[in-house]
Design an enzyme around this catalytic site. Structure first.
Site, short mmCIF file in Angstrom:
data_model
loop_
_atom_site.label_atom_id
_atom_site.label_comp_id
_atom_site.label_asym_id
_atom_site.label_seq_id
_atom_site.Cartn_x
_atom_site.Cartn_y
_atom_site.Cartn_z
CG HIS A 166 9.47 39.28 56.88
ND1 HIS A 166 8.49 39.12 55.94
CD2 HIS A 166 10.11 40.43 56.55
CE1 HIS A 166 8.52 40.11 55.07
NE2 HIS A 166 9.49 40.93 55.43
CG HIS A 223 13.98 40.91 54.02
ND1 HIS A 223 14.07 41.52 52.79
CD2 HIS A 223 12.70 41.01 54.42
CE1 HIS A 223 12.87 41.98 52.46
NE2 HIS A 223 12.02 41.69 53.45
#
Length: 121
Positions: free
Chosen positions: A76, A9
């Protein structure tokens, strides 16, 4: 040359980003299937996913695998990372770029979780 881009991330905490960079280096030291392993970040850190893929290509990769270092299939994993990969596919159309399953799909993860839990004793 076969390359792996390990995608995390990204964090405002630079030490967390360094953990991913160190993990990529540790994987490279143990690896036999990939010639090079590159860290890439979705946001908040560098290199970005497209930049990591471009670096792999510039280093001579002719086969690139992108692996999300994520535990679950949230937005994501499902949308953002594939979109980042797609953003460089036309630019690097002569190089296959494949998206590997995210970490949370690995069957071995269950054993790792139990080992971690047992190590607390």
């Amino acid at each position: 040359m076969k390359a792996l881009v390990l995608v995390a991330h990204g964090s405002r905490r630079e030490a967390s980003n360094d953990e991913i960079r160190e993990l990529a280096q540790a994987m490279a030291r143990r690896n036999s299937d990939f010639d090079k392993i590159y860290p890439g970040f979705l946001e908040l850190a560098e290199p970005s996913i497209p930049d990591a893929i471009r670096t792999a290509a510039a280093d001579g990769a002719n086969d690139i695998v992108v692996m999300p270092y994520f535990l679950s299939a949230g937005r994501h994993v499902v949308k953002d990372i594939p979109a980042e990969v797609d953003s460089v596919r036309d630019e690097l159309s002569n190089i296959p770029i494949r998206l590997a399953p995210y970490l949370g799909q690995a069957d071995e993860l269950i054993d790792i979780l139990f080992n971690q839990a047992e190590s607390s004793s």
